[in-house]
Design an enzyme around this catalytic site. Structure first.
Site, PDB file in Angstrom:
ATOM      1  N   GLU A 266       0.847  -1.196   0.000  1.00  0.00           N
ATOM      2  CA  GLU A 266       0.000   0.000   0.000  1.00  0.00           C
ATOM      3  C   GLU A 266       0.877   1.240   0.000  1.00  0.00           C
ATOM      4  OE1 GLU A 266      -2.352  -0.218   3.555  1.00  0.00           O
ATOM      5  OE2 GLU A 266      -3.088  -2.234   3.101  1.00  0.00           O
TER       6      GLU A 266
ATOM      7  N   LYS B 286       2.368   4.512   1.383  1.00  0.00           N
ATOM      8  CA  LYS B 286       2.431   5.046   2.739  1.00  0.00           C
ATOM      9  C   LYS B 286       1.980   6.494   2.649  1.00  0.00           C
ATOM     10  CE  LYS B 286       5.130   5.160   6.925  1.00  0.00           C
ATOM     11  NZ  LYS B 286       4.843   6.529   7.344  1.00  0.00           N
TER      12      LYS B 286
ATOM     13  N   ASP C 178       0.977  10.217   3.478  1.00  0.00           N
ATOM     14  CA  ASP C 178       1.645  11.182   4.349  1.00  0.00           C
ATOM     15  C   ASP C 178       0.610  12.084   5.005  1.00  0.00           C
ATOM     16  OD1 ASP C 178       3.702  12.308   5.620  1.00  0.00           O
ATOM     17  OD2 ASP C 178       4.533  13.354   3.888  1.00  0.00           O
TER      18      ASP C 178
ATOM     19  N   TYR D 117      -7.305   1.706   6.071  1.00  0.00           N
ATOM     20  CA  TYR D 117      -6.416   0.596   5.726  1.00  0.00           C
ATOM     21  C   TYR D 117      -6.370  -0.522   6.756  1.00  0.00           C
ATOM     22  CZ  TYR D 117      -3.279   3.886   8.193  1.00  0.00           C
ATOM     23  OH  TYR D 117      -2.727   4.773   9.074  1.00  0.00           O
TER      24      TYR D 117
ATOM     25  N   LYS E 185      10.629   3.371   2.927  1.00  0.00           N
ATOM     26  CA  LYS E 185      10.597   4.798   2.624  1.00  0.00           C
ATOM     27  C   LYS E 185      11.177   5.091   1.244  1.00  0.00           C
ATOM     28  CE  LYS E 185       9.076   6.585   6.494  1.00  0.00           C
ATOM     29  NZ  LYS E 185       9.729   7.708   7.128  1.00  0.00           N
TER      30      LYS E 185
ATOM     31  N   CYS F  80      28.754  35.881  19.923  1.00  0.00           N
ATOM     32  CA  CYS F  80      27.348  35.530  19.734  1.00  0.00           C
ATOM     33  C   CYS F  80      26.604  36.695  19.080  1.00  0.00           C
ATOM     34  CB  CYS F  80      26.703  35.198  21.077  1.00  0.00           C
ATOM     35  SG  CYS F  80      24.913  35.010  20.989  1.00  0.00           S
TER      36      CYS F  80
ATOM     37  N   CYS G 218      24.056  38.155  22.025  1.00  0.00           N
ATOM     38  CA  CYS G 218      24.458  38.775  23.292  1.00  0.00           C
ATOM     39  C   CYS G 218      25.930  39.194  23.294  1.00  0.00           C
ATOM     40  CB  CYS G 218      24.177  37.828  24.450  1.00  0.00           C
ATOM     41  SG  CYS G 218      25.297  36.420  24.504  1.00  0.00           S
TER      42      CYS G 218
ATOM     43  N   CYS H 253      27.628  29.598  22.350  1.00  0.00           N
ATOM     44  CA  CYS H 253      27.671  30.919  22.975  1.00  0.00           C
ATOM     45  C   CYS H 253      27.923  30.717  24.455  1.00  0.00           C
ATOM     46  CB  CYS H 253      26.342  31.629  22.761  1.00  0.00           C
ATOM     47  SG  CYS H 253      26.055  32.967  23.910  1.00  0.00           S
TER      48      CYS H 253
ATOM     49  N   CYS I 205      22.176  35.238  27.652  1.00  0.00           N
ATOM     50  CA  CYS I 205      21.936  35.380  26.219  1.00  0.00           C
ATOM     51  C   CYS I 205      20.437  35.315  25.927  1.00  0.00           C
ATOM     52  CB  CYS I 205      22.655  34.263  25.466  1.00  0.00           C
ATOM     53  SG  CYS I 205      22.348  34.306  23.695  1.00  0.00           S
TER      54      CYS I 205
HETATM   55  S1  IVH Z   1      -0.672   0.488   8.828  1.00  0.00           S
HETATM   56  C1  IVH Z   1       0.249  -1.886  12.298  1.00  0.00           C
HETATM   57  N1  IVH Z   1      -0.885   1.454   6.394  1.00  0.00           N
HETATM   58  O1  IVH Z   1       2.347   5.104   8.989  1.00  0.00           O
HETATM   59  C2  IVH Z   1      -0.216  -1.050  11.224  1.00  0.00           C
HETATM   60  N2  IVH Z   1       0.025   2.846   8.104  1.00  0.00           N
HETATM   61  O2  IVH Z   1       4.565   4.326  10.895  1.00  0.00           O
HETATM   62  C3  IVH Z   1       0.147   0.365  11.377  1.00  0.00           C
HETATM   63  N3  IVH Z   1       0.616   5.077   7.362  1.00  0.00           N
HETATM   64  O3  IVH Z   1       0.891   5.836  12.073  1.00  0.00           O
HETATM   65  C4  IVH Z   1      -0.340   1.266  10.360  1.00  0.00           C
HETATM   66  N4  IVH Z   1       0.005   4.815   5.266  1.00  0.00           N
HETATM   67  O4  IVH Z   1      -0.031   7.037  10.047  1.00  0.00           O
HETATM   68  C5  IVH Z   1      -0.494   1.691   7.665  1.00  0.00           C
HETATM   69  N5  IVH Z   1      -1.128   2.195   4.205  1.00  0.00           N
HETATM   70  C6  IVH Z   1      -0.759   2.425   5.473  1.00  0.00           C
HETATM   71  C7  IVH Z   1      -0.232   3.655   5.889  1.00  0.00           C
HETATM   72  C8  IVH Z   1       0.160   3.824   7.222  1.00  0.00           C
HETATM   73  C9  IVH Z   1       0.511   5.655   6.161  1.00  0.00           C
HETATM   74  C10 IVH Z   1       1.165   5.716   8.569  1.00  0.00           C
HETATM   75  C11 IVH Z   1       0.250   5.706   9.759  1.00  0.00           C
HETATM   76  C12 IVH Z   1       1.048   5.116  10.885  1.00  0.00           C
HETATM   77  C13 IVH Z   1       2.425   5.218  10.373  1.00  0.00           C
HETATM   78  C14 IVH Z   1       3.229   4.064  10.936  1.00  0.00           C
END
Ligand code: IVH
Length: 675
Positions: free
Chosen positions: A115, A117, A119, A227, A316, A410, A413, A428, A434
């Protein structure tokens, strides 16, 4: 007017039809009616409800926006903790993750769902009998904020689930986010209204969801992808994650359309590349992908380790990098006096935000990069990390660049700047003399994760210090309306709000308070560990370096830094003033007893042990609240003996004190550590 059966039926029909249209529009992204038709249905429903207010239900599509609550958000304890994810940055991390899972499950190959991730911020929404009853932020994973009224305003979150095959009680988890376009439009509006701009879509989403007035949230373009399921009333929702996602969508919840089902580590990595290639074209920000073992029974077998599942992994995307030009170089003075050089850049959009400053870390880094004013540089920004200059493009160095001369005094100060660790740290020497350091420590104290004084932002702190209204954090609690309204741009209403925010901050937790003090090296998690081990602040202030080192994750440097902080008179004075002003942290009974299970007990150690030094044993005991004494007396509770124990053992026997050998002692520690 009493409603006829016909009117009731019409109202029901309108609600169902509107919900269907919402679903097609917000969840499936396939609207089937023009807006004008939708508006007509809403209007008809509103008119009927106006005549028959007794027929209004809280799940009616007309009831999304409620009245502003009186006070701040309540706290919600999650039925099951909201976990976080372990991170992978390289392909090898993903292969390791898959290998470990296969070994544990004794399988040749595992299927995964991949899936994006998202943001945004994780949110839990709870349905009872198909009706939305609660929305909560993740918070620290255990406790979140009750944002029900705000979640209700989000069109992609159904007030009533569709169909009928959902569990009676169902908690769903997902991500609340803002699309790139929604974010740009919001900031445009903010700019025109002279309001503050958000730095990126994630902050905008978090800021919008945490508005006290649901009317404000309702006008923010918030969206949600679901999710996961949290706590469910009766058994599991489905056998696989892919089926869970299908169920969620069938019940009217929005699910990210980019999810993929794959096999093995290679399948994961291929999917990673597919999604990475789509990244820029997606209408919302993502910062990686999440791999999840598809079968729920396998997930359960793998279980969790500390606060992350063994069956899921975040991979990531690489940090984004862009080219720009150095317009200038300045220095900033931090809370502890550290002087950080900062490159002022021609603004560039990188990693989801416009960057116009990048840290150069320290004087040595300037040398290493050989960075000059006017240079072309590559800047990088990853996640929440401060943007930094990666390299200088020397081939493109213009003819007239200027070298930066590090100041010797500094900028705030004018105290002398001292260097530590071969130019790695410039500091400093002004200390609390300061202004810059004082301002930074007050800003930190007031910040959301510390004392959380709403409305006390950077500008205001600077103004308060500059106008000599306050000198340290304790002075905040002595501010008066008169002093505040005398400030530029401060009306009586804002002054009152600020004073009540300051007053509210007096009730806090020990962990927050410790974090707020700004002790060098003490971040949130260390503060938490300190508070758990020493629920009594005075005992903590008296703890020596050795005892502090007995706390998990606290090494000699951190322990020393804590000790030195409490050794300084002016710090103690500020702490005394804060407590006198009424800053307090109620202890729960559980905290009182669980944090220091051995409080009140006295131990004597004698003889040498096979598997631990006496020092170590002492620290372990101290960290659990016990006292360790050198001589056996009637007050001694236990004597722990190693080899050749000597006269202390004899005395213990004489006084009838309980004696433990090393093995018993190790067991004893383990038992009390987890108690
Ligand atoms: S699953 C155990 N699915 O990532 C399952 N998290 O580092 C935990 N996040 O706090 C979450 N997309 O905010 C899951 N497709 C996705 C996600 C996701 C973003 C974020 C979520 C969580 C953080 C975990």
């Amino acid at each position: 007017m009493t409603a006829s059966a016909g009117v009731r039926r019409r109202i029901d029909a309108l609600r169902s039809e509107i919900e269907q249209h919402n679903y097609r529009y917000y969840v499936l992204d396939e609207p089937t009616v023009p807006d004008i038709e939708y508006d007509r249905l809403m209007h008809e429903l509103q008119s009927l409800e106006a005549v028959h207010p007794d027929l209004i239900t809280s799940s009616s599509p007309t009831q999304r926006v409620g009245a502003k609550p009186e006070s701040a958000f309540g706290s919600v304890r999650h039925a099951e903790p909201m976990l976080s994810l372990n991170n992978a940055f390289a392909d090898a991390d993903v292969e390791d993750f898959d290998r470990r899972a296969r070994e544990r499950l004794d399988l040749e190959e595992i299927d995964y769902v991949v899936e994006p991730k998202l943001d945004g911020l994780a949110v839990s929404i709870h349905y009872e009998a198909g009706l939305l009853v609660r929305g909560a932020t993740r918070g620290d994973g255990v406790n979140g904020e009750d944002v029900t009224l705000n979640v209700r305003t989000m069109r992609s979150v159904p007030l009533r689930l569709l169909g009928s095959d959902f569990p009676a009680s169902l908690e769903i988890r997902g991500e609340v986010f803002m699309s790139k376009q929604g974010f740009a439009a919001l900031n445009d509006r903010q700019r025109k209204a002279g309001e503050k701009l958000y730095v990126n879509p994630r902050n905008a989403a978090a800021g919008s969801l945490r508005q006290l007035d649901p009317q404000v949230t309702a006008n923010r373009p918030l969206e949600m992808f679901c999710y996961a399921v949290g706590r469910v009333a009766d058994g599991d929702v489905a056998l696989t994650q892919a089926q869970v996602l299908d169920c969620l969508q069938r019940w009217g919840l929005r699910v990210c359309p980019e999810n993929l089902v794959v096999s093995g580590a290679q399948g994961c990595l291929d999917a990673y590349r597919v999604i990475l290639n789509k990244r820029d074209a997606l209408p919302y920000e993502i910062d990686g992908v999440v791999y999840k073992v598809n079968r729920v029974d396998q997930q359960q077998q793998l279980g969790n380790i500390s606060r992350a599942p063994r069956w899921a992994l975040a991979h990531k995307f690489p940090a984004q990098e862009k080219r720009t030009r150095v317009a200038g170089i300045d220095v900033q003075v931090g809370r502890t006096g550290a002087i950080t050089p900062v490159a002022r850049l021609d603004p560039v959009f990188v990693g989801g935000v416009t960057v116009s400053n990048a840290t150069l870390h320290n004087p040595a880094e300037i040398e290493r990069l050989d960075i000059r004013i006017g240079d072309a540089v590559v800047v990088r920004r990853a996640g929440d990390v401060i943007p930094e200059v990666v390299s200088v493009i020397k081939e493109q160095r213009p003819a007239h660049t200027r070298k930066f001369r590090f100041p010797t005094r500094c900028p705030e100060c004018k105290s002398e700047i001292l260097y530590e660790g071969e130019g790695i740290i410039a500091r400093c020497s002004g200390g609390l003399y300061c202004d810059a350091q004082r301002k930074e420590s007050i800003k930190h104290f007031a910040s959301r994760r510390a004392m959380d004084i709403e409305g006390l932002g950077s500008k205001l702190v600077e103004q308060l210090v500059d106008e000599e209204c306050i000198r340290d954090v304790a002075d905040l609690y002595g501010l008066s309306i008169d002093k505040l309204v005398a400030l530029d741009r401060m009306g009586p209403k804002s002054a009152e709000n600020l004073l009540s925010a300051i007053d509210r901050s007096k009730h806090t937790s020990l962990a927050r308070f410790l974090f707020a003090l700004g002790i060098s090296q003490v971040g949130e998690s260390t503060a938490q560990a300190l508070a758990t081990t020493y629920p009594e602040f005075d005992t903590l202030m008296a703890a020596d370096v050795e005892a502090l080192q007995g706390i998990p994750d606290i090494g000699p440097v951190v322990a020393q830094s804590i000790r030195s902080f409490f050794d300084q008179d002016h710090n103690r004075e500020v702490i005394d003033k804060l407590r006198a002003a009424g800053v307090n942290w109620p202890l729960t009974e559980v905290e009182q007893s669980s944090a220091t299970p051995l409080r009140g007990m006295t131990f004597v150690l004698t003889g040498s042990m096979d598997n631990m030094t006496r020092d170590h044993a002492k620290r372990q005991l101290q960290s659990l609240g016990a006292k360790v004494s050198d001589s056996v007396s009637a007050k001694t509770d236990y004597v722990v003996t190693g080899d050749s124990p000597g006269s202390k053992l004899a005395k213990a026997h004489k006084l009838g004190v309980t004696v433990m050998d090393e093995e018993e002692f190790v067991e004893f520690l383990a038992k009390h550590r987890t108690a």
